[in-house]
Write a protein that holds these residues in place. Structure first.
Motif, PDB file in Angstrom:
ATOM      1  N   ALA A 344       0.936  -1.091  -0.163  1.00  0.00           N
ATOM      2  CA  ALA A 344       0.007   0.158   0.291  1.00  0.00           C
ATOM      3  C   ALA A 344       1.055   1.598   0.095  1.00  0.00           C
ATOM      4  N   MET A 345       0.900   1.830  -1.097  1.00  0.00           N
ATOM      5  CA  MET A 345       2.320   2.790  -1.151  1.00  0.00           C
ATOM      6  C   MET A 345       0.845   4.216  -0.393  1.00  0.00           C
ATOM      7  N   ARG A 346       1.840   5.235  -0.273  1.00  0.00           N
ATOM      8  CA  ARG A 346       1.550   6.241   0.391  1.00  0.00           C
ATOM      9  C   ARG A 346       2.276   7.513  -0.523  1.00  0.00           C
ATOM     10  N   TYR A 347       2.154   8.603  -0.349  1.00  0.00           N
ATOM     11  CA  TYR A 347       2.659  10.405  -0.090  1.00  0.00           C
ATOM     12  C   TYR A 347       3.968  10.314   0.084  1.00  0.00           C
ATOM     13  N   ILE A 348       4.716  11.082  -0.108  1.00  0.00           N
ATOM     14  CA  ILE A 348       6.137  11.136   0.710  1.00  0.00           C
ATOM     15  C   ILE A 348       5.918  12.392   2.098  1.00  0.00           C
ATOM     16  N   ASP A 349       5.831  11.989   3.149  1.00  0.00           N
ATOM     17  CA  ASP A 349       5.365  13.079   4.067  1.00  0.00           C
ATOM     18  C   ASP A 349       4.851  14.343   3.730  1.00  0.00           C
ATOM     19  N   GLY A 350       4.564  14.872   4.163  1.00  0.00           N
ATOM     20  CA  GLY A 350       4.497  16.331   4.156  1.00  0.00           C
ATOM     21  C   GLY A 350       4.138  17.065   2.633  1.00  0.00           C
ATOM     22  N   SER A 351       4.344  15.754   1.448  1.00  0.00           N
ATOM     23  CA  SER A 351       4.132  16.762  -0.212  1.00  0.00           C
ATOM     24  C   SER A 351       2.698  16.959  -0.434  1.00  0.00           C
ATOM     25  N   LEU A 352       1.658  16.625   0.271  1.00  0.00           N
ATOM     26  CA  LEU A 352       0.814  16.843  -0.372  1.00  0.00           C
ATOM     27  C   LEU A 352       0.031  17.835   0.879  1.00  0.00           C
ATOM     28  N   ASP A 353       0.850  18.423   1.689  1.00  0.00           N
ATOM     29  CA  ASP A 353       0.447  19.752   2.510  1.00  0.00           C
ATOM     30  C   ASP A 353       0.659  20.960   1.716  1.00  0.00           C
ATOM     31  N   SER A 354       1.865  20.578   1.203  1.00  0.00           N
ATOM     32  CA  SER A 354       2.547  21.710   0.281  1.00  0.00           C
ATOM     33  C   SER A 354       2.226  22.303  -0.770  1.00  0.00           C
ATOM     34  N   LEU A 355       1.603  21.600  -1.034  1.00  0.00           N
ATOM     35  CA  LEU A 355       0.870  21.103  -2.827  1.00  0.00           C
ATOM     36  C   LEU A 355      -0.597  21.773  -2.046  1.00  0.00           C
ATOM     37  N   ARG A 356      -1.340  21.528  -1.282  1.00  0.00           N
ATOM     38  CA  ARG A 356      -2.353  21.926  -0.605  1.00  0.00           C
ATOM     39  C   ARG A 356      -2.047  23.761  -1.041  1.00  0.00           C
ATOM     40  N   ARG A 419      11.229   6.883  -4.469  1.00  0.00           N
ATOM     41  CA  ARG A 419      11.946   6.364  -3.838  1.00  0.00           C
ATOM     42  C   ARG A 419      11.353   5.422  -2.668  1.00  0.00           C
ATOM     43  N   TYR A 420      10.498   4.756  -3.346  1.00  0.00           N
ATOM     44  CA  TYR A 420      10.180   3.296  -2.975  1.00  0.00           C
ATOM     45  C   TYR A 420      11.236   2.460  -3.254  1.00  0.00           C
ATOM     46  N   ILE A 421      11.186   2.456  -4.779  1.00  0.00           N
ATOM     47  CA  ILE A 421      12.012   1.956  -5.226  1.00  0.00           C
ATOM     48  C   ILE A 421      13.286   1.563  -4.580  1.00  0.00           C
ATOM     49  N   ARG A 422      13.719   2.840  -4.576  1.00  0.00           N
ATOM     50  CA  ARG A 422      15.427   3.302  -4.233  1.00  0.00           C
ATOM     51  C   ARG A 422      15.570   2.590  -2.748  1.00  0.00           C
ATOM     52  N   ALA A 423      14.972   2.312  -2.080  1.00  0.00           N
ATOM     53  CA  ALA A 423      14.350   1.682  -0.649  1.00  0.00           C
ATOM     54  C   ALA A 423      14.977   0.276  -0.821  1.00  0.00           C
ATOM     55  N   GLU A 424      14.144   0.221  -2.076  1.00  0.00           N
ATOM     56  CA  GLU A 424      14.812  -1.358  -1.861  1.00  0.00           C
ATOM     57  C   GLU A 424      15.658  -1.180  -2.376  1.00  0.00           C
ATOM     58  N   ILE A 425      16.179  -1.036  -3.768  1.00  0.00           N
ATOM     59  CA  ILE A 425      17.755  -0.766  -3.517  1.00  0.00           C
ATOM     60  C   ILE A 425      18.605  -1.096  -2.978  1.00  0.00           C
ATOM     61  N   ALA A 426      18.338   0.180  -1.986  1.00  0.00           N
ATOM     62  CA  ALA A 426      19.564   0.366  -0.547  1.00  0.00           C
ATOM     63  C   ALA A 426      19.457  -1.033  -0.095  1.00  0.00           C
TER      64      ALA A 426
END
Length: 541
Positions: A344-356, A419-426
């Motif tokens: 279940a994939m979520r937006y980066i924390d704070g990104s939607l608030d910044s957009l709003r 970001r999810y993909i990069r976390a798996e690569i790391a």
């Protein structure tokens, strides 16, 4: 412009750079694909044998890349204040092709104004009329029509209009003349294709077409370019369009990936979806816009329908985020398991608030919906010849234009997925990766480009190059019913850790009567099931 985790309007130089960079990606990938021979169980297919259709090879491939325009002398070049700065043309028995260059980057179907291409041909059913000071106009193709506007204000879509004594007449479907243009996203140059045969408007006896670009701003300022005479080099063909008689299986050792937006509403009765998917013989299926109430049991019944069951046993992973539109990865005769961190994939924390904070109040409801739904994507590991490969289907926000709240949401969605993909690569180290789905890139190219970084950046994905079976275009979406918008390239597949050795865009519209009968379908089957076409990519390690 905001940083990669925020959202805002792109600067003009960034837009232009994105378009130039995309053209470079397309050109390089096209060369790579064309350098690879295609094979099937019965024969080897050479690069020049890419298409099975017996159609006349068109001079232009409608793909948003301009390499095939090299050496064609422009009909018009102008340096004044007009938004359009250059026009080139070439024809085939089936189509008139235009290259349109703009002073600034624009969304062709969502400009702050309308570009009218006025045509004088003597073949549109009348004697011609005066329009915007241009005499004897027969019809016009409107880009960014203004009878239905969106925020900005900006136009929305395309139209064909016949000239009358009162000026341009009613807004008619661009499908009347099979008008299509690529790229679908913001750029400063576009390829446009207009059919010659449907109504004979471009197939008259004089073989001279006069074209006048007229740009009218939303506050009625008119920029009229000089009229360009163009002599047609070919005779209009009235023969039925060619059809495909065979769908070839992937070459030995190749992995066939089918990516498809199944259209949420119609997938609730998915029997024909199963037949269509089975027709392209996929090994891995990536579905998006699966309705919210779908369950593991209902998906199990879907993959157990006769057409898909005949291909072998299936396993699948169902996404847990995306609100009313979910995503699925399925594979036959292969082990499949979820990427636990991407269930279940979520937006980066704070990104939607910044957009709003930077979005006008009218766009806040859309952001609220996204906050509840989160991201329509999922990750799955699929065993490909003993190597676990990550597959990530996605369904990005639709609508809007470059810099709109819709476009900014697309950027945020892709940044989160990346970001999810990069976390798996790391955590795991490098692995092969396939990302595909409905990118809905009708605004900027930025959402796509953030997944395909500059070549020096890791991880780097390549954009699959696939054309329709019976025509030379990369169109993956079309809807005669939603005729306000012309066909476009909305669905993309990207990969790394593989080479591409084939692929095509599939629709029953391109199939012969014999093949349709064999598949127990009609030419209208695809259109009745989904407005998106199936994007098929063959990959080898």
């Amino acid at each position: 412009m905001t940083d990669m985790n925020g959202a805002g309007t792109l600067a003009k130089q960034e837009k232009s750079r994105a378009h130039r960079w995309h053209a470079r990606v397309v050109t390089m990938a096209s060369l790579a694909v064309c350098a690879v021979s295609m094979s099937c169980a019965s024969r080897v297919r050479a690069p020049g044998d890419w298409f099975d259709a017996p159609n006349v090879v068109e001079p232009i491939t409608l793909d948003g890349d301009f390499g095939d325009w090299y050496g064609i002398t422009p009909l018009l070049q102008q340096r004044d204040a007009s938004p359009i700065v250059a026009v080139s043309a070439v024809d085939s028995p089936h189509y008139l092709y235009l290259s349109l260059s703009f002073r600034d980057s624009v969304n062709l179907q969502a400009m702050p104004g309308t570009l009218h291409l006025l045509f004088r041909t003597g073949a549109a059913g009348g004697a011609g009329h005066a329009v915007y000071g241009v005499n004897d106009v027969d019809f016009a193709v409107d880009f960014s029509r203004l009878d239905k506007v969106q925020a900005g204000p900006r136009g929305a879509g395309m139209a064909v209009r016949v000239a009358t004594e009162q000026g341009l007449g009613e807004f008619r479907s661009p499908y009347d003349l099979d008008v299509a243009a690529l790229p679908s996203w913001e750029a400063d140059r576009f390829e446009v294709r207009i059919a010659r045969a449907p109504r004979g408007w471009l197939g008259h006896t004089e073989h001279i077409v006069h074209i006048t670009p007229v740009f009218v701003t939303t506050d009625s300022v008119v920029h009229r370019s000089p009229t360009m005479p163009y002599r047609l080099r070919t005779v209009t063909s009235t023969a039925p369009r060619p059809r495909i008689d065979t769908i070839f299986a992937p070459s030995p050792g190749a992995l066939r990936v089918a990516q498809w937006n199944v259209s949420e509403g119609s997938f609730r009765k998915p029997e024909m979806h199963a037949r269509l998917l089975a027709a392209v013989m996929p090994d891995v299926v990536m579905l998006d816009e699966v309705y919210e109430q779908v369950t593991a049991d209902s998906l199990r019944r879907f993959f157990d329908l006769p057409a898909l069951r005949a291909l072998g046993p299936w396993q699948f992973v169902l996404g847990g985020s995306g609100g009313r539109q979910r995503t699925v990865v399925a594979a036959r005769r292969r082990a499949v398991r979820p990427v636990e961190s991407m269930a279940a994939m979520r937006y980066i924390d704070g990104s939607l608030d910044s957009l709003r904070r930077i979005t006008p109040p009218a766009g806040h409801r859309l952001i609220d919906i996204e906050e509840a739904a989160q991201i329509s994507s999922v990750g799955a590991w699929v065993d490909v010849h003993g190597t676990e490969t990550m597959f990530v289907p996605l369904d990005l926000q639709s609508g809007g234009y470059a810099g709109s709240v819709h476009d900014n949401l697309r950027v945020l969605q892709v940044e989160a997925i990346r970001r999810y993909i990069r976390a798996e690569i790391a955590q795991r180290g490098d692995f092969p990766l396939v990302v595909g789905g409905d990118f809905n890139a009708v605004g900027s190219f930025r959402s796509v480009r953030s997944l395909i970084p500059e070549p020096t950046e890791h991880p780097s994905l390549r954009l699959a190059q696939v054309l329709r079976l019976a025509e030379q275009s990369m169109v993956t979406w079309q809807s005669v019913e939603a005729a306000q918008f012309s066909p476009g390239q909305l669905d993309l597949t990207l990969f790394r850790g593989f080479n591409q050795n084939g692929g095509f865009v599939f629709t029953t519209e391109d199939l012969s009567d014999r093949l349709l009968a064999k598949l127990r379908m009609t030419r209208e089957t695809s259109a009745s099931v989904s407005d998106h076409l199936i994007v098929v990519t063959d990959l080898v390690r």
